[in-house]
Design a protein around this motif. Structure first.
Motif, mmCIF file in Angstrom:
data_model
loop_
_atom_site.group_PDB
_atom_site.id
_atom_site.type_symbol
_atom_site.label_atom_id
_atom_site.label_comp_id
_atom_site.label_asym_id
_atom_site.label_seq_id
_atom_site.Cartn_x
_atom_site.Cartn_y
_atom_site.Cartn_z
ATOM 1 N N ASP A 14 0.835 -1.205 0.000
ATOM 2 C CA ASP A 14 0.000 0.000 0.000
ATOM 3 C C ASP A 14 0.869 1.255 0.000
ATOM 4 O O ASP A 14 0.565 2.226 -0.677
ATOM 5 C CB ASP A 14 -0.944 0.014 1.205
ATOM 6 C CG ASP A 14 -2.138 -0.915 1.012
ATOM 7 O OD1 ASP A 14 -2.383 -1.349 -0.132
ATOM 8 O OD2 ASP A 14 -2.814 -1.200 2.012
ATOM 9 N N GLY A 15 1.962 1.239 0.768
ATOM 10 C CA GLY A 15 2.864 2.385 0.804
ATOM 11 C C GLY A 15 3.541 2.633 -0.524
ATOM 12 O O GLY A 15 3.771 3.779 -0.920
ATOM 13 N N LEU A 16 3.845 1.567 -1.242
ATOM 14 C CA LEU A 16 4.507 1.701 -2.544
ATOM 15 C C LEU A 16 3.547 2.150 -3.633
ATOM 16 O O LEU A 16 3.967 2.483 -4.734
ATOM 17 C CB LEU A 16 5.183 0.389 -2.943
ATOM 18 C CG LEU A 16 6.369 -0.030 -2.069
ATOM 19 C CD1 LEU A 16 6.912 -1.368 -2.536
ATOM 20 C CD2 LEU A 16 7.452 1.023 -2.043
ATOM 21 N N LYS A 17 2.256 2.177 -3.334
ATOM 22 C CA LYS A 17 1.276 2.672 -4.290
ATOM 23 C C LYS A 17 1.167 4.196 -4.264
ATOM 24 O O LYS A 17 0.478 4.781 -5.092
ATOM 25 C CB LYS A 17 -0.097 2.057 -4.013
ATOM 26 C CG LYS A 17 -0.158 0.589 -4.376
ATOM 27 C CD LYS A 17 -1.519 0.012 -4.064
ATOM 28 C CE LYS A 17 -1.531 -1.481 -4.328
ATOM 29 N NZ LYS A 17 -2.808 -2.080 -3.923
ATOM 30 N N ASP A 61 8.731 -9.624 -2.020
ATOM 31 C CA ASP A 61 9.918 -8.783 -1.821
ATOM 32 C C ASP A 61 10.706 -8.553 -3.105
ATOM 33 O O ASP A 61 11.809 -8.018 -3.075
ATOM 34 C CB ASP A 61 10.825 -9.355 -0.737
ATOM 35 C CG ASP A 61 11.441 -10.693 -1.110
ATOM 36 O OD1 ASP A 61 10.937 -11.333 -2.048
ATOM 37 O OD2 ASP A 61 12.411 -11.095 -0.452
ATOM 38 N N SER A 62 10.125 -8.893 -4.246
ATOM 39 C CA SER A 62 10.856 -8.756 -5.504
ATOM 40 C C SER A 62 11.087 -7.296 -5.887
ATOM 41 O O SER A 62 12.082 -6.988 -6.544
ATOM 42 C CB SER A 62 10.147 -9.506 -6.629
ATOM 43 O OG SER A 62 8.879 -8.942 -6.877
ATOM 44 N N THR A 63 10.216 -6.392 -5.473
ATOM 45 C CA THR A 63 10.438 -4.973 -5.756
ATOM 46 C C THR A 63 11.684 -4.496 -5.024
ATOM 47 O O THR A 63 12.522 -3.794 -5.585
ATOM 48 C CB THR A 63 9.211 -4.131 -5.359
ATOM 49 O OG1 THR A 63 8.085 -4.603 -6.096
ATOM 50 C CG2 THR A 63 9.431 -2.657 -5.673
ATOM 51 N N TYR A 64 11.821 -4.908 -3.768
ATOM 52 C CA TYR A 64 13.023 -4.561 -3.004
ATOM 53 C C TYR A 64 14.266 -5.141 -3.673
ATOM 54 O O TYR A 64 15.287 -4.454 -3.807
ATOM 55 C CB TYR A 64 12.912 -5.059 -1.562
ATOM 56 C CG TYR A 64 14.207 -4.946 -0.817
ATOM 57 C CD1 TYR A 64 14.675 -3.707 -0.392
ATOM 58 C CD2 TYR A 64 14.994 -6.062 -0.569
ATOM 59 C CE1 TYR A 64 15.889 -3.588 0.272
ATOM 60 C CE2 TYR A 64 16.195 -5.955 0.094
ATOM 61 C CZ TYR A 64 16.642 -4.719 0.511
ATOM 62 O OH TYR A 64 17.836 -4.609 1.157
ATOM 63 N N GLU A 99 15.052 2.365 -1.035
ATOM 64 C CA GLU A 99 15.658 1.088 -0.633
ATOM 65 C C GLU A 99 15.860 1.043 0.871
ATOM 66 O O GLU A 99 15.586 0.030 1.507
ATOM 67 C CB GLU A 99 16.992 0.887 -1.362
ATOM 68 C CG GLU A 99 17.581 -0.503 -1.209
ATOM 69 C CD GLU A 99 18.497 -0.660 -0.008
ATOM 70 O OE1 GLU A 99 18.711 -1.808 0.425
ATOM 71 O OE2 GLU A 99 19.006 0.354 0.486
ATOM 72 N N ASN A 100 16.340 2.141 1.449
ATOM 73 C CA ASN A 100 16.541 2.189 2.902
ATOM 74 C C ASN A 100 15.229 2.006 3.651
ATOM 75 O O ASN A 100 15.166 1.280 4.652
ATOM 76 C CB ASN A 100 17.193 3.506 3.314
ATOM 77 C CG ASN A 100 18.616 3.625 2.846
ATOM 78 O OD1 ASN A 100 19.277 2.636 2.533
ATOM 79 N ND2 ASN A 100 19.114 4.842 2.767
ATOM 80 N N ALA A 101 14.174 2.653 3.175
ATOM 81 C CA ALA A 101 12.874 2.571 3.843
ATOM 82 C C ALA A 101 12.302 1.160 3.757
ATOM 83 O O ALA A 101 11.840 0.605 4.764
ATOM 84 C CB ALA A 101 11.906 3.580 3.235
ATOM 85 N N VAL A 102 12.329 0.577 2.562
ATOM 86 C CA VAL A 102 11.772 -0.765 2.395
ATOM 87 C C VAL A 102 12.621 -1.786 3.139
ATOM 88 O O VAL A 102 12.094 -2.707 3.770
ATOM 89 C CB VAL A 102 11.633 -1.119 0.899
ATOM 90 C CG1 VAL A 102 11.183 -2.557 0.713
ATOM 91 C CG2 VAL A 102 10.666 -0.168 0.219
ATOM 92 N N CYS A 106 11.191 -4.365 5.807
ATOM 93 C CA CYS A 106 11.154 -5.784 5.440
ATOM 94 C C CYS A 106 12.137 -6.650 6.206
ATOM 95 O O CYS A 106 11.849 -7.800 6.497
ATOM 96 C CB CYS A 106 11.465 -5.951 3.949
ATOM 97 S SG CYS A 106 10.224 -5.323 2.849
ATOM 98 N N TYR A 107 13.291 -6.102 6.502
ATOM 99 C CA TYR A 107 14.366 -6.962 6.951
ATOM 100 C C TYR A 107 14.889 -6.643 8.344
ATOM 101 O O TYR A 107 15.936 -7.136 8.722
ATOM 102 C CB TYR A 107 15.514 -6.944 5.934
ATOM 103 C CG TYR A 107 15.062 -7.518 4.622
ATOM 104 C CD1 TYR A 107 14.905 -8.883 4.480
ATOM 105 C CD2 TYR A 107 14.742 -6.705 3.551
ATOM 106 C CE1 TYR A 107 14.462 -9.422 3.294
ATOM 107 C CE2 TYR A 107 14.293 -7.246 2.355
ATOM 108 C CZ TYR A 107 14.160 -8.604 2.252
ATOM 109 O OH TYR A 107 13.712 -9.135 1.061
ATOM 110 N N GLN A 108 14.169 -5.845 9.090
ATOM 111 C CA GLN A 108 14.613 -5.616 10.456
ATOM 112 C C GLN A 108 14.221 -6.816 11.309
ATOM 113 O O GLN A 108 13.266 -7.511 11.020
ATOM 114 C CB GLN A 108 14.022 -4.332 11.018
ATOM 115 C CG GLN A 108 12.530 -4.383 11.292
ATOM 116 C CD GLN A 108 12.037 -3.079 11.874
ATOM 117 O OE1 GLN A 108 12.814 -2.200 12.165
ATOM 118 N NE2 GLN A 108 10.746 -2.955 12.020
#
Length: 112
Positions: A14-17, A61-64, A99-102, A106-108
């Motif tokens: 939703d955020g990436l939209k 996670d393919s966009t990341y 990239e930093n935001a996603v 995603c990966y924290q």
């Protein structure tokens, strides 16, 4: 009840939209597709050892991964001297911020 990872995935999508993010991601898709032509792919594979990665709707996670790979190939893409695979420094800065935001979302590691 939904699992936490699926809920997080939906929130990120939703955020990436957002109009700005969606426009930038659309441009990155165009760059990734242009870099996948036979000539450009061969050059990237020879010089960088990797080609571009294209995101897929079914892989959350393919966009990341696409964004991360393009950042890794930034120097090599600039060397291609192809207008279809070039971004301005401002656009690259925006890509790095995205990239930093996603990545942070995603990966924290979550402490439970």
């Amino acid at each position: 009840m939904r699992c936490a990872v699926h809920s997080l995935q939906l929130a990120i999508r939703d955020g990436l939209k957002d109009r700005h993010a969606a426009t930038l991601i659309g441009k990155l898709r165009q760059v990734a597709i242009a870099a996948r032509t036979q000539k450009n792919y061969a050059i990237l594979k020879r010089r960088a050892g990797n080609g571009t990665f294209l995101d897929q709707a079914t892989c959350w996670d393919s966009t990341y991964l696409m964004i991360k790979r393009l950042l890794e190939l930034k120097t090599f893409l600039g060397d291609l001297d192809n207008q279809n695979v070039s971004l301005t420094e401002n656009q690259w800065a925006q890509v790095q911020e995205l990239e930093n935001a996603v990545s942070a979302l995603c990966y924290q590691e979550f402490a439970i």
